[in-house]
Design a protein around this motif. Structure first.
Motif, PDB file in Angstrom:
ATOM      1  N   THR A   1       0.975  -1.362   0.229  1.00 17.85           N
ATOM      2  CA  THR A   1      -0.610   0.121   0.283  1.00 17.85           C
ATOM      3  C   THR A   1       0.914   1.430   0.147  1.00 17.85           C
ATOM      4  O   THR A   1       2.246   1.278   0.274  1.00 17.85           O
ATOM      5  N   LEU A   2      -0.030   2.337  -0.095  1.00 17.53           N
ATOM      6  CA  LEU A   2       0.946   4.131  -0.501  1.00 17.53           C
ATOM      7  C   LEU A   2       0.011   4.861   0.782  1.00 17.53           C
ATOM      8  O   LEU A   2      -1.507   4.338   0.222  1.00 17.53           O
ATOM      9  N   ALA A   3       0.976   5.850   1.524  1.00 15.48           N
ATOM     10  CA  ALA A   3      -0.188   6.430   2.375  1.00 15.48           C
ATOM     11  C   ALA A   3       0.645   7.734   2.269  1.00 15.48           C
ATOM     12  O   ALA A   3       1.925   7.782   2.246  1.00 15.48           O
ATOM     13  N   GLY A   4      -0.492   8.737   2.682  1.00 12.53           N
ATOM     14  CA  GLY A   4       0.360   9.593   3.076  1.00 12.53           C
ATOM     15  C   GLY A   4      -0.617  10.743   4.113  1.00 12.53           C
ATOM     16  O   GLY A   4      -2.291  10.696   3.507  1.00 12.53           O
ATOM     17  N   GLY A   5      -0.622  10.305   4.955  1.00 14.47           N
ATOM     18  CA  GLY A   5      -1.443  11.424   5.495  1.00 14.47           C
ATOM     19  C   GLY A   5      -2.834   9.800   6.026  1.00 14.47           C
ATOM     20  O   GLY A   5      -2.606   9.036   6.366  1.00 14.47           O
ATOM     21  N   ARG A   6      -3.978  10.213   6.603  1.00  6.73           N
ATOM     22  CA  ARG A   6      -4.812   9.286   6.763  1.00  6.73           C
ATOM     23  C   ARG A   6      -4.298   8.600   7.839  1.00  6.73           C
ATOM     24  O   ARG A   6      -4.822   7.374   7.120  1.00  6.73           O
ATOM     25  N   PRO A   7      -4.252   8.677   8.884  1.00  4.16           N
ATOM     26  CA  PRO A   7      -2.988   7.386   9.938  1.00  4.16           C
ATOM     27  C   PRO A   7      -4.537   6.514   9.759  1.00  4.16           C
ATOM     28  O   PRO A   7      -4.036   5.305  10.386  1.00  4.16           O
ATOM     29  N   ALA A   8      -5.588   7.007  10.537  1.00  2.00           N
ATOM     30  CA  ALA A   8      -6.897   6.109  10.907  1.00  2.00           C
ATOM     31  C   ALA A   8      -7.216   5.097  10.175  1.00  2.00           C
ATOM     32  O   ALA A   8      -7.142   4.127   9.891  1.00  2.00           O
ATOM     33  N   HIS A   9      -7.094   5.890   8.726  1.00  2.00           N
ATOM     34  CA  HIS A   9      -7.849   4.997   7.440  1.00  2.00           C
ATOM     35  C   HIS A   9      -6.460   3.830   7.176  1.00  2.00           C
ATOM     36  O   HIS A   9      -6.803   2.818   6.708  1.00  2.00           O
ATOM     37  N   LEU A  10      -5.623   4.210   7.591  1.00  2.00           N
ATOM     38  CA  LEU A  10      -4.468   2.859   7.323  1.00  2.00           C
ATOM     39  C   LEU A  10      -4.027   1.667   8.190  1.00  2.00           C
ATOM     40  O   LEU A  10      -3.902   0.786   7.890  1.00  2.00           O
ATOM     41  N   ASP A  11      -4.958   2.382   9.872  1.00  2.00           N
ATOM     42  CA  ASP A  11      -4.587   1.478  10.706  1.00  2.00           C
ATOM     43  C   ASP A  11      -5.648   0.360  10.556  1.00  2.00           C
ATOM     44  O   ASP A  11      -5.666  -0.312  10.752  1.00  2.00           O
ATOM     45  N   ASN A  12      -7.602   0.826  10.412  1.00  2.00           N
ATOM     46  CA  ASN A  12      -7.956   0.079   9.669  1.00  2.00           C
ATOM     47  C   ASN A  12      -7.166  -0.797   8.155  1.00  2.00           C
ATOM     48  O   ASN A  12      -8.074  -2.303   8.175  1.00  2.00           O
ATOM     49  N   LEU A  13      -6.781  -0.574   7.198  1.00  2.00           N
ATOM     50  CA  LEU A  13      -6.173  -1.740   6.417  1.00  2.00           C
ATOM     51  C   LEU A  13      -5.945  -3.066   7.356  1.00  2.00           C
ATOM     52  O   LEU A  13      -5.963  -4.005   6.680  1.00  2.00           O
ATOM     53  N   VAL A  14      -4.400  -2.247   8.105  1.00  2.00           N
ATOM     54  CA  VAL A  14      -3.674  -2.790   8.634  1.00  2.00           C
ATOM     55  C   VAL A  14      -4.884  -4.854  10.075  1.00  2.00           C
ATOM     56  O   VAL A  14      -4.966  -5.478  10.008  1.00  2.00           O
ATOM     57  N   LEU A  15      -5.544  -3.191  10.189  1.00  2.00           N
ATOM     58  CA  LEU A  15      -6.882  -4.382  11.098  1.00  2.00           C
ATOM     59  C   LEU A  15      -7.226  -5.521  10.415  1.00  2.00           C
ATOM     60  O   LEU A  15      -7.248  -6.347  10.718  1.00  2.00           O
ATOM     61  N   GLY A  16      -7.738  -5.055   9.390  1.00  2.00           N
ATOM     62  CA  GLY A  16      -8.481  -6.231   8.390  1.00  2.00           C
ATOM     63  C   GLY A  16      -7.359  -7.026   7.528  1.00  2.00           C
ATOM     64  O   GLY A  16      -8.338  -8.117   7.760  1.00  2.00           O
ATOM     65  N   LEU A  17      -6.435  -6.825   8.133  1.00  2.00           N
ATOM     66  CA  LEU A  17      -5.329  -8.159   7.708  1.00  2.00           C
ATOM     67  C   LEU A  17      -5.099  -8.757   8.911  1.00  2.00           C
ATOM     68  O   LEU A  17      -5.019 -10.762   8.458  1.00  2.00           O
ATOM     69  N   CYS A  18      -5.723  -8.134   9.555  1.00  2.00           N
ATOM     70  CA  CYS A  18      -5.606  -9.403  11.272  1.00  2.00           C
ATOM     71  C   CYS A  18      -6.467 -10.548  11.532  1.00  2.00           C
ATOM     72  O   CYS A  18      -6.149 -11.227  11.417  1.00  2.00           O
ATOM     73  N   HIS A  19      -7.780  -9.746  10.227  1.00  2.00           N
ATOM     74  CA  HIS A  19      -9.050 -10.578  10.346  1.00  2.00           C
ATOM     75  C   HIS A  19      -8.668 -11.227   9.185  1.00  2.00           C
ATOM     76  O   HIS A  19      -9.954 -12.675   9.308  1.00  2.00           O
ATOM     77  N   GLN A  20      -8.106 -11.863   8.477  1.00  2.00           N
ATOM     78  CA  GLN A  20      -7.471 -12.519   6.700  1.00  2.00           C
ATOM     79  C   GLN A  20      -8.087 -13.967   7.344  1.00  2.00           C
ATOM     80  O   GLN A  20      -7.306 -14.491   8.404  1.00  2.00           O
ATOM     81  N   ALA A  21      -8.440 -14.585   6.409  1.00  2.00           N
ATOM     82  CA  ALA A  21      -8.890 -16.257   6.503  1.00  2.00           C
ATOM     83  C   ALA A  21      -7.706 -16.884   6.625  1.00  2.00           C
ATOM     84  O   ALA A  21      -6.984 -17.641   7.267  1.00  2.00           O
TER      85      ALA A  21
END
Length: 307
Positions: free
Chosen positions: A8-28
Motif C-alpha cells: 500500500t501507499l500512504a500519506g496522511g490519513r493514519p486512521a484509514h491505514l490503521d483500519n487496513l492493518v486491522l482488516g489484514l489481521c482478520h484474514q482467513a
C-alpha cells in the motif's frame, strides 16, 4: 496458496491505514507481510499485527503514486502482490480469494470495491454492518457471478484494489514513474499491460470496503497534475486519457483542451467549483458523471435563454 505480500501507499490519513492493518489481521489466510510506501516525512505508528510490517520511505510532498507502488513492490517478497489503497479495508477472504485465482491466472486481477458512508467505521471493524451500509460505485461495473471475467478494455483498470504475480509485475516494468501527482498512472499501466498481451480481469471476491474521506470528482483539487499527466500519456501513446475529467474541466471553464495543441489552464478553481464537485459525508463517493450532467443542463439552459 502462494505467499502474498500486501502493498500500500500512504500519506496522511493514519486512521484509514490503521483500519487496513486491522482488516489484514482478520484474514482467513494471513499475508506474509505488509509493505507500506510512506509518502510523508514521518513513519506511521501502526497497530500490532501477526505478520511483518515494513515501511519504505518515499519522497514526500509530490504525491509520487507510481514511484511509491513500484518501491513497495520491489521491497516485497511474496509470490503474489496485492495492491490496496490505504483507505481500503480488506474483507476477511480477500487474500484467500486473490491467491486462489492467481494460482491459475497470470495477469492483473481486480477485486470488488464497496463504498462506505461517513461514520461507518466509528464502532470498529464490523463487516456485517459494512455489508449492510456499503454501496457499489455507479461508474464501476460489478464483479462476475463467479470466478474471473476478462476485461476487453484496459481502461477498466482502477488501481485501488488489484493483484498480480510479483514476477509478472516486475517483468512488465511496473508503473511509469514520470507520472507524478494524481491521475493517469494507473490508466498508463493498464495500457502497458494491454500492449504486452498481459490480461486484465475482474474477479468475484477480493473485496475491500472503501472508507469515506472528503474528495472531489472531477478532481479540481488536482487540476495541474491531471493536465500534466494527460499530456504525458498523449506524448507516450498518441492520445489523451482522463477524457471525462478533461470534459468536465472544459465545461467548468477551467481549461482549453482543443486537440492538436497543449492543454491550457484558463483559471484556478474557485469555492463554487469546489462546492459543485465536493463529496458530502452522506455520500459514499463523489461522482464525475453527475457533475457533468449538472454542467450540461446548465449549458443547455443558457443556450435556451439566449435563443
Amino acid at each position: 496458496m502462494m505467499p502474498a505480500s500486501v502493498v500500500t501507499l500512504a500519506g496522511g490519513r493514519p486512521a484509514h491505514l490503521d483500519n487496513l492493518v486491522l482488516g489484514l489481521c482478520h484474514q482467513a489466510e494471513p499475508p506474509s507481510e505488509l509493505i507500506v510506501a510512506v509518502m510523508q516525512e514521518a513513519r506511521y505508528h501502526l497497530p500490532e499485527a501477526p505478520f511483518p510490517v515494513r515501511q519504505v520511505m518515499i519522497e514526500a510532498g509530490s504525491l509520487p503514486l507510481a514511484a511509491a507502488r513500484n518501491a513497495a513492490a520491489r521491497a516485497a517478497t511474496g509470490q503474489a502482490l496485492i495492491f490496496l489503497d490505504a483507505d481500503c479495508i480488506p474483507a476477511p477472504d480477500l487474500i484467500a480469494d486473490y491467491t486462489r485465482e492467481l494460482g491459475a491466472f497470470d495477469g492483473l486481477l481486480m477485486g470488488e470495491v464497496m463504498y462506505l458512508p461517513g461514520g461507518a467505521t466509528a464502532d470498529g471493524l464490523r463487516f456485517d454492518s459494512f455489508a449492510a451500509k456499503a454501496v457499489r460505485h455507479s461508474d464501476r461495473r460489478g464483479p462476475p457471478p463467479a470466478g474471473i471475467e476478462r476485461c476487453a478494455d484496459y481502461r477498466c483498470f482502477w488501481s485501488l484494489n488489484f493483484a498480480m504475480r510479483r514476477e509478472t509485475f516486475l517483468a512488465a516494468g511496473g508503473f511509469d514513474e514520470r507520472y507524478v501527482g494524481y491521475g493517469g498512472e494507473d490508466t498508463d499501466f493498464g495500457k502497458l499491460l494491454d500492449s504486452r498481451g498481459i490480461p486484465i480481469a475482474w474477479t468475484k471476491g477480493g473485496l475491500v470496503y472503501h472508507q469515506y474521506h472528503p474528495h472531489h470528482m472531477p478532481p479540481v483539487h488536482h487540476l495541474d497534475s491531471v493536465v500534466r499527466n494527460a499530456q504525458l500519456f498523449e506524448a507516450k501513446w498518441g492520445y489523451r486519457t482522463m477524457g471525462h475529467w478533461l470534459h468536465a474541466f472544459r465545461l467548468m471553464g477551467l481549461i482549453d483542451d482543443a486537440p492538436g495543441r497543449p492543454i491550457r489552464i484558463l483559471r484556478r478553481p474557485t469555492a463554487e467549483d469546489f462546492t459543485l464537485t465536493g463529496q458530502q459525508s452522506h455520500q459514499p463517493y463523489a461522482n464525475t458523471a453527475s457533475v457533468i450532467r449538472i454542467l450540461e443542463e446548465q449549458g443547455a439552459g443558457l443556450t435556451r435563454a439566449a435563443s
